[in-house]
Motif scaffolding. Structure first.
Motif, short mmCIF file in Angstrom:
data_model
loop_
_atom_site.label_atom_id
_atom_site.label_comp_id
_atom_site.label_asym_id
_atom_site.label_seq_id
_atom_site.Cartn_x
_atom_site.Cartn_y
_atom_site.Cartn_z
N ILE A 77 0.83 -1.20 0.00
CA ILE A 77 0.00 0.00 0.00
C ILE A 77 0.86 1.26 0.00
O ILE A 77 0.60 2.21 -0.73
CB ILE A 77 -0.96 -0.01 1.21
N THR A 81 -10.85 -3.35 2.86
CA THR A 81 -10.47 -4.25 3.93
C THR A 81 -11.54 -5.32 4.12
O THR A 81 -12.69 -5.00 4.39
CB THR A 81 -10.28 -3.48 5.26
N VAL A 106 -8.21 0.86 -1.38
CA VAL A 106 -8.01 -0.22 -0.41
C VAL A 106 -9.35 -0.64 0.17
O VAL A 106 -10.09 0.18 0.71
CB VAL A 106 -7.06 0.23 0.72
N ALA A 125 -3.79 2.55 4.97
CA ALA A 125 -4.19 3.27 3.77
C ALA A 125 -4.20 4.77 4.01
O ALA A 125 -3.76 5.56 3.16
CB ALA A 125 -5.56 2.80 3.31
N ARG A 126 -4.68 5.17 5.18
CA ARG A 126 -4.69 6.60 5.50
C ARG A 126 -3.27 7.14 5.60
O ARG A 126 -2.97 8.25 5.15
CB ARG A 126 -5.46 6.83 6.81
N SER A 157 -5.12 4.13 -6.48
CA SER A 157 -5.28 2.97 -5.61
C SER A 157 -6.53 3.09 -4.75
O SER A 157 -6.92 4.19 -4.34
CB SER A 157 -4.06 2.80 -4.68
N SER A 189 -3.95 6.79 0.60
CA SER A 189 -4.73 6.06 -0.40
C SER A 189 -6.21 6.11 -0.03
O SER A 189 -6.58 6.18 1.15
CB SER A 189 -4.29 4.59 -0.46
N PRO A 245 -1.07 6.55 -4.69
CA PRO A 245 -2.36 6.79 -4.02
C PRO A 245 -3.42 7.36 -4.95
O PRO A 245 -4.62 7.21 -4.69
CB PRO A 245 -2.00 7.79 -2.92
N THR A 248 -9.93 4.64 0.56
CA THR A 248 -10.44 3.39 1.11
C THR A 248 -11.90 3.23 0.74
O THR A 248 -12.61 4.21 0.53
CB THR A 248 -10.32 3.35 2.64
#
Length: 350
Positions: free
Chosen positions: A73, A85, A83, A102-103, A81, A107, A78, A109
């Motif tokens: 990641i 979870t 993310v 991610a934060r 991308s 990036s 970013p 989420t």
């Protein structure tokens, strides 16, 4: 510019089991605990299908085991991308770290922010927040290894006793509906001995089990896209044995031998439209007041008179479970792989 990429971060069931055993849990208990991560086991055979559906939409699908996530990641672009979870957790499981990673990498989420990943895994704290929002959650006591940290309110119907951080609404054993507080404390000793966890002790609420599922495939879905279903498993509440029969290899064996049959799902609106409308109001308040977004599930109990009791919310619903697949088919006319790919594509490529 690099092709847009969806990272799906998951904690493998086997890795969790091995880690728990190394921490001193008996193998049987470690297997019970790690079984909650069997959704990653169940989804893995469909990674190729998700990859194909994502490719059709101009994005690359990359499943990531949690221990690989930090490097992947933080080294990704970013701007291109996203993310997602798959497995959360703050105690036995570590997936709640993924949105924070991610934060850190700036990036995007899919799903709630990392603060809710922690909150929803602590049932006592999350219940306090839900009550503060004016939502109909049962008041709770908290016990640890046979002693009260917070005493529960009186209740004529007894109390329901469940682990606080094990990540589920289940009562573990068939006697988790306790008729006296002495027995509730005994259950807390049993839970602490088996799982090293506190227990939430709530007034028992009667009614039927309801699951509300949400996936914002379009990027601008409202509460009309919430799927609200009665879940009829033939029992009053889910136990550890029931949970084990839902997922992974244990679940596959149970279904193959006929030892387990998937619960029936019936749209709540077909029989209790007023309760269905109330649940959509509750979900809207969770979005506006708590910050749920993109993908989540809510567990509730509904009385015959349409009284709704909010039991818990999840920011990582069991995507490969029967109920979420049924929701994707009913609401979006898509397979799970199609719905996941379309959801990601709407965020990454518009």
């Amino acid at each position: 510019m690099p092709q847009p990429r969806l990272f799906l971060v998951y904690e493998p069931e086997k890795a969790c089991l091995d880690r728990l055993v190394s921490q001193g849990y008996p193998t049987e208990r470690a297997a019970e605990i790690s079984s909650y991560l069997a959704q990653s086991t169940d989804l893995a055979p469909e990674f190729a299908e998700i990859w194909r559906e994502a490719a059709k939409r101009g994005i690359t699908f990359t499943p990531l085991e949690l221990d690989q996530a930090a490097a992947a990641i933080t080294s990704a672009d970013p701007a291109t991308s996203l993310v997602w979870t798959l497995t959360d957790g703050i105690a036995y499981f570590r997936g709640g770290s993924a949105p924070a990673l991610a934060r850190l990498a700036n990036s995007r989420t899919l799903g709630a922010d990392d603060s809710l990943f922690a909150l929803c895994q602590d049932k006592f704290r999350s219940g306090a927040v839900l009550a503060a929002l004016g939502l109909p959650v049962p008041q709770a006591g908290l016990a640890r290894d046979g002693r009260w940290l917070v005493e529960p309110p009186a209740c004529e119907n007894g109390w329901f006793v469940k682990p606080n951080r094990l990540g589920a609404k289940i009562g573990i054993w068939p006697d988790s509906h306790s008729r006296d507080l002495g027995h509730a404390l005994e259950l807390s000793r049993r839970v602490f001995s088996h799982y090293r966890d506190d227990v939430v002790v709530q007034p028992y609420v009667a009614g039927r089990n309801v699951r509300a599922s949400f996936l914002d495939v379009t990027g601008h879905a409202d509460m009309s896209s919430l799927g609200v279903f009665l879940v009829d498993s033939g029992g009053d509440f889910q136990t550890m044995a029931d949970s084990l029969a839902l997922y992974g290899d244990t679940g596959a064996d149970a279904r193959a031998t006929g030892a387990y049959v998937e619960p029936a799902l019936v749209p709540l609106a077909a029989t209790q439209p007023a309760a269905d409308a109330e649940i959509r109001r509750i979900a809207a308040k969770l979005i506006n007041g708590l910050g749920l977004r993109d993908v989540f599930s809510i567990d509730l109990r509904v009385d015959a008179d349409d009284t709704v009791h909010l039991i818990e919310f999840e920011v990582c619903p069991g995507l490969p479970c029967f109920d979420f697949r049924a929701y994707c088919r009913a609401q979006w006319s898509m397979s799970l792989a199609e719905a996941m790919a379309e959801t990601a594509a709407r965020r990454l490529v518009g």
